[in-house]
Design a protein around this motif. Structure first.
Motif, PDB file in Angstrom:
ATOM      1  N   LYS A   1       0.665  -1.226  -0.132  1.00 49.08           N
ATOM      2  CA  LYS A   1       0.035  -0.026  -0.171  1.00 49.08           C
ATOM      3  C   LYS A   1       0.883   1.286   0.106  1.00 49.08           C
ATOM      4  O   LYS A   1       0.279   2.228  -0.433  1.00 49.08           O
ATOM      5  N   ARG A   2       2.083   1.057   0.463  1.00 49.38           N
ATOM      6  CA  ARG A   2       3.046   2.560   0.177  1.00 49.38           C
ATOM      7  C   ARG A   2       3.450   2.600  -0.941  1.00 49.38           C
ATOM      8  O   ARG A   2       3.838   3.743  -1.375  1.00 49.38           O
ATOM      9  N   CYS A   3       3.809   1.502  -1.537  1.00 48.81           N
ATOM     10  CA  CYS A   3       4.568   1.484  -2.779  1.00 48.81           C
ATOM     11  C   CYS A   3       3.622   1.809  -4.009  1.00 48.81           C
ATOM     12  O   CYS A   3       3.916   2.442  -5.129  1.00 48.81           O
ATOM     13  N   PHE A   4       2.405   1.124  -3.566  1.00 44.52           N
ATOM     14  CA  PHE A   4       1.305   1.401  -4.519  1.00 44.52           C
ATOM     15  C   PHE A   4      -0.220   2.133  -4.138  1.00 44.52           C
ATOM     16  O   PHE A   4      -1.046   1.161  -4.034  1.00 44.52           O
ATOM     17  N   PRO A   5      -0.099   3.334  -3.645  1.00 42.30           N
ATOM     18  CA  PRO A   5      -1.288   3.745  -3.185  1.00 42.30           C
ATOM     19  C   PRO A   5      -2.368   3.743  -4.140  1.00 42.30           C
ATOM     20  O   PRO A   5      -2.266   3.922  -5.317  1.00 42.30           O
TER      21      PRO A   5
END
Length: 66
Positions: free
Chosen positions: A57-61
């Protein structure tokens, strides 16, 4: 391969997919992902066969274009 290139990786222990950045001979990650101790990973060429639930979720919001 050039510095600053984005490299897609899948954590072998959790199956989560992250973006790493090529810096010299290594790959840098977001500090919040805590991947320094995560262990082994595989490099992915594409996200075509990746389950969206496996994306970090941090890399691919969710609101950002892939």
């Amino acid at each position: 391969m050039a510095d600053g290139e984005i490299v897609l990786t899948r954590d072998k222990s959790s199956g989560h997919v992250h973006k790493r950045i090529r810096l010299g001979d290594g790959l840098a990650t977001l500090e919040g992902d805590n991947l320094d101790d995560a262990g082994q990973y595989e490099v992915l060429i594409t996200l075509a066969d990746v389950d969206p639930a496996d994306l970090c979720k941090r890399c691919f919001p969710e609101d950002a274009p892939q």
